[in-house]
Design an enzyme around this catalytic site. Structure first.
Site, PDB file in Angstrom:
ATOM      1  N   GLU A  79      -0.268  12.594 -56.431  1.00  0.00           N
ATOM      2  CA  GLU A  79      -0.858  11.821 -55.333  1.00  0.00           C
ATOM      3  C   GLU A  79      -0.049  10.540 -55.121  1.00  0.00           C
ATOM      4  O   GLU A  79      -0.502   9.617 -54.452  1.00  0.00           O
ATOM      5  CB  GLU A  79      -2.337  11.538 -55.579  1.00  0.00           C
ATOM      6  CG  GLU A  79      -2.649  10.852 -56.895  1.00  0.00           C
ATOM      7  CD  GLU A  79      -4.120  10.530 -57.039  1.00  0.00           C
ATOM      8  OE1 GLU A  79      -4.656   9.831 -56.167  1.00  0.00           O
ATOM      9  OE2 GLU A  79      -4.728  10.974 -58.022  1.00  0.00           O
ATOM     10  N   CYS A 111      -6.548  13.577 -58.491  1.00  0.00           N
ATOM     11  CA  CYS A 111      -6.080  13.880 -59.852  1.00  0.00           C
ATOM     12  C   CYS A 111      -6.150  15.350 -60.210  1.00  0.00           C
ATOM     13  O   CYS A 111      -5.676  15.746 -61.277  1.00  0.00           O
ATOM     14  CB  CYS A 111      -6.917  13.123 -60.876  1.00  0.00           C
ATOM     15  SG  CYS A 111      -6.798  11.358 -60.687  1.00  0.00           S
ATOM     16  N   HIS A 233     -10.769  14.924 -67.568  1.00  0.00           N
ATOM     17  CA  HIS A 233      -9.870  14.032 -66.824  1.00  0.00           C
ATOM     18  C   HIS A 233     -10.153  12.611 -67.313  1.00  0.00           C
ATOM     19  O   HIS A 233     -11.307  12.191 -67.402  1.00  0.00           O
ATOM     20  CB  HIS A 233     -10.126  14.129 -65.317  1.00  0.00           C
ATOM     21  CG  HIS A 233      -9.496  12.980 -64.587  1.00  0.00           C
ATOM     22  ND1 HIS A 233      -8.145  12.707 -64.688  1.00  0.00           N
ATOM     23  CD2 HIS A 233     -10.016  12.002 -63.805  1.00  0.00           C
ATOM     24  CE1 HIS A 233      -7.864  11.628 -63.979  1.00  0.00           C
ATOM     25  NE2 HIS A 233      -8.988  11.169 -63.437  1.00  0.00           N
TER      26      HIS A 233
END
Ligand code: HMG
Length: 408
Positions: A79, A111, A233
């Protein structure tokens, strides 16, 4: 067929900021960074690094024992892309000397595009078991000097080779998904820094976890007790622990705090010392578990939750393969983590504020410590990348060791 990760490696910038120094400068109690969000150190990319160089440095290592002629697909998940049209995968493909008969593409969804890249890659491997797929996840997390997100900044890359003959982690076919249109974190085209509603983003993350997990359970029939370890994450390391306790409560897991902590703690060690690396973050957590966790994880099942703001979540699982340790690059990763140059706050702010000229005029970036590839500059609006001879990397390391050595 054993579809999954055959090889995996990470690369992180060779500079960083100790969060004690950031806390002092921002007049914040260090305990807030250390205990409150769980961070100790922030990776800081040099001005001659970007996602292409970070990702290519990681991929070079991941490809070390792989026949490059078998790579038919390169998927670059990021990103922090460097071009609105051309895929970062094409720069990486050239620098890595991959075969011309190759599919190259860049993917984006905050993400979690790295996880979609992984699953798209595995579909390719299922159709063409003779082919291998290179996944590169690379990002630089930027929130702004003095912002609430600043102590969670970081950067780096993970590269993985997927094949029908996994040597590290066999990936199960079931995936639980959740998508919802929310504005918790985003970066409009005209900005270098993300906009974020921090507290809201944590709520949305946990909601996506609950829903992706539910979908995963319905689809796979598996449950909490089927997993020995969990990787989440990691926008900051404490988020992994928060997420795991949330899931355990939701599932009435019946485990004590210590047992729950042991299921997730080994995956947090690298993140504490790197910060958020967006698409690479979950896979740095997986590396942290495999390289710093219990000595023998053979046969253990690992649950992985990928989250991308905006938002999408995905929960999936994998099984650690016998002999995995001999395919890891543990020593290299620990050297990278241990041998970084500490920046002063002023140097960190200089690196942070460095921008390439938006006019596209000829510009050469100063040479800093990097890995085997660096961004040499820009010419006619074109980015110029170059390999760095290993002698030069070693000389920079030796010069720094001399500076750091105590006077006798
Ligand atoms: P903040 O306002 O600086 O911090 O924002 P806080 O006041 O919420 O404090 C954080 C924690 O520290 C709290 O603990 C405090 O109690 C504690 P909690 O309540 O959470 O358990 N604390 C202390 N602890 C010990 N000693 C002290 C002390 N003081 C306070 N003295 C925030 C924190 C994470 C929101 C901010 O850093 C931020 O906005 N970060 C960026 C956004 C983010 O990381 N969101 C996470 C979920 S979204 C996501 O993961 C996606 C993402 O990776 C992007 C993508 O997908 O592309 C971000």
């Amino acid at each position: 067929m054993n579809p999954g990760i055959e090889s995996i490696s990470m690369y992180i910038p060779r500079y960083g900021l100790d969060l004690h120094d950031l806390a002092r400068a921002r007049n914040v109690d260090y305990a807030k960074y250390h205990q409150g969000i769980g961070q100790e150190y922030m990776a800081v990319p040099a001005p001659d690094e970007d996602v292409v160089t970070l990702g290519t440095n990681a991929a070079r290592q991941a490809l070390q024992n792989v026949d490059r002629s078998e790579i038919r697909t390169v998927i670059f998940a990021t990103e922090s892309g460097v071009d609105q049209s051309k895929a970062a995968a094409i720069y990486a493909h050239k620098l890595l000397g991959l075969p011309a008969n190759c599919r190259t593409v860049e993917m984006k969804q905050a993400c979690c595009s790295s996880t979609s890249a992984l699953h798209f890659g595995l579909s390719t491997v299922a159709m063409h078991p003779e082919q291998k797929v290179l996944i590169i996840a690379a990002d630089i997390a930027r929130y702004g000097l003095g912002s609430a997100g600043e102590p969670t900044q970081g950067g780096g890359a993970v590269a993985m080779v997927l094949s029908a003959d996994a040597k590290i982690l066999r990936i199960d076919p079931h995936v639980g998904y959740y998508t919802e249109d929310v504005m918790d974190f985003w970066r409009p085209n005209y900005r270098d820094e993300a906009l974020v509603d921090g507290k809201y983003s944590i709520k949305v993350y946990l909601n996506a976890l609950e829903n992706a997990w539910k979908h995963y359970k319905d689809d796979s029939g598996a449950g909490f007790a089927d997993f020995a370890h969990f990787c989440y994450h990691l926008p900051f390391s404490r988020m992994g622990l928060k997420a795991h306790l949330h899931l355990a409560r939701h599932e009435n897991a019946g485990l004590g705090a210590k047992e729950l902590q042991a299921q997730v703690e080994p995956s947090l060690a690298y993140n504490r010392r790197i910060g958020n690396a967006y698409t690479a973050s979950l896979y740095m957590g997986l590396l942290s578990l495999l390289e710093t966790g219990p000595k023998n994880l053979t046969g253990k099942r690992v649950g992985l939750f990928s989250y991308g703001s905006g938002c999408m979540g995905a929960f999936f699982g994998g099984k650690v393969i016998e002999g995995y340790r001999q395919h890891l690059h543990t020593r290299l990763h620990q050297d990278l983590l241990d041998n970084r140059q500490n920046l002063t706050l002023a140097e960190y702010e200089d690196f942070y504020n460095h921008v390439l000229p938006a006019t596209g005029e000829t510009y050469r970036t100063d040479r800093h410590r990097t890995g085997s590839f660096r961004l040499a500059g820009i010419e006619n609006h074109q980015r110029l990348y170059e390999p760095v001879p290993s002698m030069r990397i070693m000389a920079a390391d030796a010069a720094e060791a001399r500076v750091a050595a105590p006077a006798v």
